[in-house]
Design a protein around this motif. Structure first.
Motif, PDB file in Angstrom:
ATOM      1  N   TRP A  22       5.040  -2.715  79.202  1.00 21.70           N
ATOM      2  CA  TRP A  22       3.797  -2.945  79.846  1.00 21.70           C
ATOM      3  C   TRP A  22       2.499  -2.998  79.147  1.00 21.70           C
ATOM      4  O   TRP A  22       2.602  -2.302  78.323  1.00 21.70           O
ATOM      5  N   ILE A  23       1.551  -3.788  79.334  1.00 20.09           N
ATOM      6  CA  ILE A  23       0.319  -3.951  78.710  1.00 20.09           C
ATOM      7  C   ILE A  23      -0.721  -2.650  79.204  1.00 20.09           C
ATOM      8  O   ILE A  23      -0.333  -2.078  80.283  1.00 20.09           O
ATOM      9  N   LYS A  24      -1.604  -2.500  78.239  1.00 22.28           N
ATOM     10  CA  LYS A  24      -2.500  -1.378  78.511  1.00 22.28           C
ATOM     11  C   LYS A  24      -4.036  -1.706  78.346  1.00 22.28           C
ATOM     12  O   LYS A  24      -4.456  -2.516  77.434  1.00 22.28           O
ATOM     13  N   TYR A  44      -1.230 -19.263  85.204  1.00 17.44           N
ATOM     14  CA  TYR A  44      -0.864 -19.646  83.991  1.00 17.44           C
ATOM     15  C   TYR A  44      -0.257 -18.013  83.523  1.00 17.44           C
ATOM     16  O   TYR A  44      -0.995 -17.098  83.792  1.00 17.44           O
ATOM     17  N   GLY A  45       0.660 -17.961  82.727  1.00 14.44           N
ATOM     18  CA  GLY A  45       1.346 -16.970  81.984  1.00 14.44           C
ATOM     19  C   GLY A  45       1.279 -17.068  80.656  1.00 14.44           C
ATOM     20  O   GLY A  45       1.328 -18.111  80.061  1.00 14.44           O
ATOM     21  N   CYS A  46       1.525 -15.678  79.981  1.00 15.81           N
ATOM     22  CA  CYS A  46       1.770 -15.655  78.458  1.00 15.81           C
ATOM     23  C   CYS A  46       2.634 -14.569  77.955  1.00 15.81           C
ATOM     24  O   CYS A  46       3.005 -13.867  78.648  1.00 15.81           O
ATOM     25  N   LEU A  56      13.885  -9.818  81.135  1.00 16.24           N
ATOM     26  CA  LEU A  56      13.333  -9.159  82.356  1.00 16.24           C
ATOM     27  C   LEU A  56      13.078 -10.298  83.278  1.00 16.24           C
ATOM     28  O   LEU A  56      11.914 -10.008  84.210  1.00 16.24           O
ATOM     29  N   PHE A  57      13.901 -11.337  83.501  1.00 17.73           N
ATOM     30  CA  PHE A  57      13.503 -12.291  84.445  1.00 17.73           C
ATOM     31  C   PHE A  57      13.294 -11.575  85.849  1.00 17.73           C
ATOM     32  O   PHE A  57      14.210 -11.025  86.277  1.00 17.73           O
ATOM     33  N   PRO A  58      12.273 -12.117  86.769  1.00 16.27           N
ATOM     34  CA  PRO A  58      11.374 -13.350  86.380  1.00 16.27           C
ATOM     35  C   PRO A  58      10.034 -12.762  85.708  1.00 16.27           C
ATOM     36  O   PRO A  58       9.100 -13.287  85.936  1.00 16.27           O
ATOM     37  N   TYR A  59      10.008 -11.528  84.831  1.00 13.74           N
ATOM     38  CA  TYR A  59       8.958 -10.821  84.524  1.00 13.74           C
ATOM     39  C   TYR A  59       8.663 -11.273  82.702  1.00 13.74           C
ATOM     40  O   TYR A  59       8.192 -10.311  82.224  1.00 13.74           O
ATOM     41  N   GLN A  60       9.265 -12.273  82.395  1.00 19.39           N
ATOM     42  CA  GLN A  60       8.969 -12.685  81.265  1.00 19.39           C
ATOM     43  C   GLN A  60       7.540 -12.729  80.622  1.00 19.39           C
ATOM     44  O   GLN A  60       7.182 -12.715  79.424  1.00 19.39           O
ATOM     45  N   TYR A  61       6.568 -13.361  81.592  1.00 17.78           N
ATOM     46  CA  TYR A  61       5.447 -13.562  81.141  1.00 17.78           C
ATOM     47  C   TYR A  61       4.200 -12.599  81.882  1.00 17.78           C
ATOM     48  O   TYR A  61       4.714 -12.330  83.139  1.00 17.78           O
ATOM     49  N   PHE A  62       3.184 -12.427  81.136  1.00 16.98           N
ATOM     50  CA  PHE A  62       2.051 -11.889  81.810  1.00 16.98           C
ATOM     51  C   PHE A  62       0.990 -12.789  82.332  1.00 16.98           C
ATOM     52  O   PHE A  62       1.004 -13.750  81.830  1.00 16.98           O
TER      53      PHE A  62
END
Length: 103
Positions: A22-24, A44-46, A56-62
């Protein structure tokens, strides 16, 4: 694509995404792909160079709005080169009015 960004929102991590992936907030990342996420109302996701969530489908994008572009000197100079000062002067300086005729 390699856009340097800083995370401005690391809230609401899905439970399915491990903390280690996860991002910080405040940390710098590099965007390698941007796409429209139609399944999430067209936001939009990146994808990031530093974190691979492809499995980690559906969590491939932030969410793209979790990041802000960092302003380095090179980017700042490029932006300045593209600004045409004469266009700004035309907007900021009113046209002189012709003298009024009092006869």
């Amino acid at each position: 694509m390699n856009i340097e960004v800083v995370c401005i929102n690391d809230k609401n991590r899905p439970n399915e995404v491990p903390l280690s992936r996860w991002i910080k907030e405040g940390k710098t990342y590099h965007i390698v792909e941007i796409t429209k996420l139609n399944a999430q109302k067209g936001i939009y996701g990146c994808k990031l160079e530093e974190i691979n969530n492809d499995d980690l489908f559906p969590y491939q994008y932030f969410r793209l709005d979790r990041f802000a572009v960092t302003m380095n000197e090179e980017l700042f100079e490029k932006i300045l080169e593209e600004i045409d000062i004469s266009e700004a002067e035309e907007i900021l300086q009113p046209n002189p009015q012709p003298p009024s005729k009092h006869s």
